[in-house]
Scaffold this motif. Structure first.
Motif, PDB file in Angstrom:
ATOM      1  N   ALA A  12       0.831  -1.207   0.000  1.00 33.15           N
ATOM      2  CA  ALA A  12       0.000   0.000   0.000  1.00 33.15           C
ATOM      3  C   ALA A  12       0.862   1.252   0.000  1.00 33.15           C
ATOM      4  O   ALA A  12       0.586   2.225  -0.722  1.00 33.15           O
ATOM      5  N   ALA A  25      -4.115   1.452  -3.055  1.00 34.17           N
ATOM      6  CA  ALA A  25      -3.292   1.531  -1.848  1.00 34.17           C
ATOM      7  C   ALA A  25      -4.161   1.390  -0.602  1.00 34.17           C
ATOM      8  O   ALA A  25      -3.811   0.673   0.349  1.00 34.17           O
ATOM      9  N   PHE A  77      -5.273  -2.288  -0.227  1.00 35.51           N
ATOM     10  CA  PHE A  77      -4.205  -3.125   0.317  1.00 35.51           C
ATOM     11  C   PHE A  77      -3.989  -2.842   1.802  1.00 35.51           C
ATOM     12  O   PHE A  77      -3.763  -3.761   2.596  1.00 35.51           O
ATOM     13  N   ALA A  78      -4.044  -1.560   2.178  1.00 37.45           N
ATOM     14  CA  ALA A  78      -3.804  -1.194   3.570  1.00 37.45           C
ATOM     15  C   ALA A  78      -4.875  -1.777   4.490  1.00 37.45           C
ATOM     16  O   ALA A  78      -4.568  -2.361   5.543  1.00 37.45           O
TER      17      ALA A  78
END
Length: 226
Positions: A117, A141, A144-145
């Protein structure tokens, strides 16, 4: 004055027209994030996660790797970097899911997703002139985070949140793929892409017409130093 040097022909740079690789990469992203979201939200049985992982490995990862290579050939480092990070991240997620028990959470995968991320913020920030493309990378991002936090903490609440972020990302990726594809086939923006600065000039949508190519001699691969 060296007359021999004066007679030397001026160097020429030959430009090869290339199609944008973004629609290909964004369609791969659409499939991956939507399919994994379906598992995270419980729309399909958890055991189907392995099937989803296999689909991502054979569909999303190759498409995004091709988009990455074509991005470098087209001298678009933002597209190339973004697609490369996406391909590597989805490959890692798919392999871990494929080899783990159904529904298993992995703190190690969580750490990798948080790092991915952070890496995705580089092309997202650098590509601010293409607002829609930058938004897709920024939301990737975030996806993913949030997924990384869910994996790291083992929280089902965070996993559900990751699934919904993935659904929003799927919708945005599909819109971006369609918008860039229509722009490429028609030579003009059909759906808003919110290009700014040099990105707008490249399509002749800003004052002064199309983007000049005289500064191509300073691009990597043309100049002597990278």
């Amino acid at each position: 004055m060296n007359t021999d040097a004066a007679r030397l022909p001026a160097p020429r740079v030959v430009l090869r027209p290339l199609a944008t690789p973004l629609p290909l990469g964004f369609l791969g992203l659409f499939l991956a994030t939507f399919a994994f979201s379906a598992v995270q939200l419980g729309w399909v049985p958890t055991a189907q996660g392995r099937t989803v992982a296999l689909g991502v490995l054979v569909f999303t990862v190759p498409l995004q790797l091709v988009a990455c290579v074509m991005g470098f050939l087209a001298r678009d480092p933002v597209a190339a970097t973004g697609m490369g990070v996406l391909a590597g991240t989805w490959a890692g997620v798919a392999l871990v899911t494929r080899t783990s028990p159904p529904g298993a959470m992995s703190a190690g995968l969580g750490v990798l997703l948080v790092a991915a991320a952070t890496a995705m913020l580089v092309p997202a920030v650098a590509g601010h002139a293409k607002v829609v493309a930058s938004a897709v990378m920024a939301l990737s991002a975030a996806r993913f985070a949030v997924t990384g936090i869910a994996e790291w903490s083992g929280s089902r609440t965070w996993l559900t949140a990751a699934g919904w972020v993935g659904i929003v990302l799927a919708a945005l990726a599909l819109y971006a793929a369609l918008a860039f594809e229509l722009e490429g086939t028609s030579g003009r923006a059909v759906l808003p892409l919110l290009r700014r600065g040099k990105a707008a000039a490249a399509m002749g949508t800003s004052e002064g017409g199309g983007e000049p190519v005289g500064d191509v001699v300073h691009d990597p691969g043309v100049r002597q130093q990278l």
